[in-house]
Design a protein around this motif. Structure first.
Motif, PDB file in Angstrom:
ATOM      1  N   UNK A  68     -10.501  -0.140   2.226  1.00 29.83           N
ATOM      2  CA  UNK A  68     -10.647   1.185   2.443  1.00 29.83           C
ATOM      3  C   UNK A  68      -9.269   2.042   1.818  1.00 29.83           C
ATOM      4  N   UNK A  69      -7.980   1.186   2.142  1.00 29.78           N
ATOM      5  CA  UNK A  69      -6.889   1.499   1.571  1.00 29.78           C
ATOM      6  C   UNK A  69      -6.905   2.006   0.238  1.00 29.78           C
ATOM      7  N   UNK A  70      -7.627   1.313  -0.536  1.00 33.65           N
ATOM      8  CA  UNK A  70      -7.594   1.592  -1.861  1.00 33.65           C
ATOM      9  C   UNK A  70      -8.456   2.619  -2.165  1.00 33.65           C
ATOM     10  N   UNK A  71      -9.655   2.739  -1.530  1.00 31.86           N
ATOM     11  CA  UNK A  71     -10.783   4.114  -1.420  1.00 31.86           C
ATOM     12  C   UNK A  71      -9.952   5.193  -1.158  1.00 31.86           C
ATOM     13  N   UNK A  72      -9.092   5.270  -0.307  1.00 29.46           N
ATOM     14  CA  UNK A  72      -8.367   6.593   0.177  1.00 29.46           C
ATOM     15  C   UNK A  72      -6.892   6.687  -0.527  1.00 29.46           C
TER      16      UNK A  72
ATOM     17  N   UNK B  50      -0.856   2.996   5.809  1.00 24.80           N
ATOM     18  CA  UNK B  50      -0.933   1.708   6.008  1.00 24.80           C
ATOM     19  C   UNK B  50      -1.835   1.226   6.917  1.00 24.80           C
ATOM     20  N   UNK B  51      -2.542   2.150   7.496  1.00 19.20           N
ATOM     21  CA  UNK B  51      -3.441   1.507   8.674  1.00 19.20           C
ATOM     22  C   UNK B  51      -4.832   2.168   8.539  1.00 19.20           C
ATOM     23  N   UNK B  52      -5.746   1.270   9.060  1.00 17.27           N
ATOM     24  CA  UNK B  52      -7.428   1.674   8.864  1.00 17.27           C
ATOM     25  C   UNK B  52      -7.929   1.771  10.343  1.00 17.27           C
ATOM     26  N   UNK B  53      -8.546   2.767  10.424  1.00 18.35           N
ATOM     27  CA  UNK B  53      -9.069   3.171  11.693  1.00 18.35           C
ATOM     28  C   UNK B  53     -10.476   3.609  11.681  1.00 18.35           C
TER      29      UNK B  53
ATOM     30  N   UNK C 151      -8.164   5.527   6.278  1.00 21.70           N
ATOM     31  CA  UNK C 151      -6.875   5.303   6.039  1.00 21.70           C
ATOM     32  C   UNK C 151      -6.112   6.216   6.854  1.00 21.70           C
ATOM     33  N   UNK C 152      -5.002   5.859   7.708  1.00 24.24           N
ATOM     34  CA  UNK C 152      -4.049   6.838   8.599  1.00 24.24           C
ATOM     35  C   UNK C 152      -2.869   6.552   8.391  1.00 24.24           C
TER      36      UNK C 152
ATOM     37  N   UNK D 230      -3.560  15.354   5.707  1.00 23.87           N
ATOM     38  CA  UNK D 230      -2.266  15.051   5.818  1.00 23.87           C
ATOM     39  C   UNK D 230      -1.461  14.283   4.613  1.00 23.87           C
ATOM     40  N   UNK D 231      -2.384  13.567   3.925  1.00 26.51           N
ATOM     41  CA  UNK D 231      -1.695  13.007   2.478  1.00 26.51           C
ATOM     42  C   UNK D 231      -0.667  12.084   2.657  1.00 26.51           C
ATOM     43  N   UNK D 232       0.183  11.846   4.067  1.00 26.82           N
ATOM     44  CA  UNK D 232       1.382  10.939   3.886  1.00 26.82           C
ATOM     45  C   UNK D 232       0.930   9.334   3.660  1.00 26.82           C
TER      46      UNK D 232
END
Length: 117
Positions: free
Chosen positions: A26-30, A54-57, A77-78, A49-51
């Motif tokens: 998910x982190x890679x996808x986003x 490093x977290x997935x929710x 990713x958030x 946001x685009x910051x």
């Protein structure tokens, strides 16, 4: 042994065994960017946001002890800020729900509502 952030929670036990792999996917996808929509209070315009994230929710949280839906469509990713903000809101909503349930249970525990056998 490193201390878990969920030492008082059973939430970690609900993770599927492949969570780390799913999280990385998910982190890679986003593109490791926060996917939370934000509204510019001056213009009313909406953007992501685009910051750095490093977290997935889970977008839609499981309830009543149900297992979480770990499908890619339900994950995003958030950044830490938005993850904490969302978690605090969900926690507050859960507390309100629980309090209302206790109030109803208390009301119906009154002797007038008890049935005699």
């Amino acid at each position: 042994m490193p201390e878990s952030r969920w030492f008082n929670s059973s939430r970690g036990a609900r993770f599927n065994p492949g969570w780390e792999r799913t999280r990385k996917m998910i982190l890679e996808r986003d593109s490791h960017r926060c996917q939370r929509w934000v509204t510019d209070w001056r213009t009313g315009g909406r953007r992501k946001c685009w910051l750095p994230a490093n977290e997935v929710d889970h977008i839609h949280r499981a309830e009543n002890g149900e297992p979480d839906d770990d499908s890619p469509e339900n994950l995003e990713a958030l950044c830490s800020y938005h993850h904490k903000q969302k978690t605090a809101r969900e926690s507050g909503d859960a507390r309100i729900k629980k309090r209302r349930r206790r109030e109803v249970e208390s009301w119906y525990s009154h002797p007038a509502y008890r049935t005699s056998a």
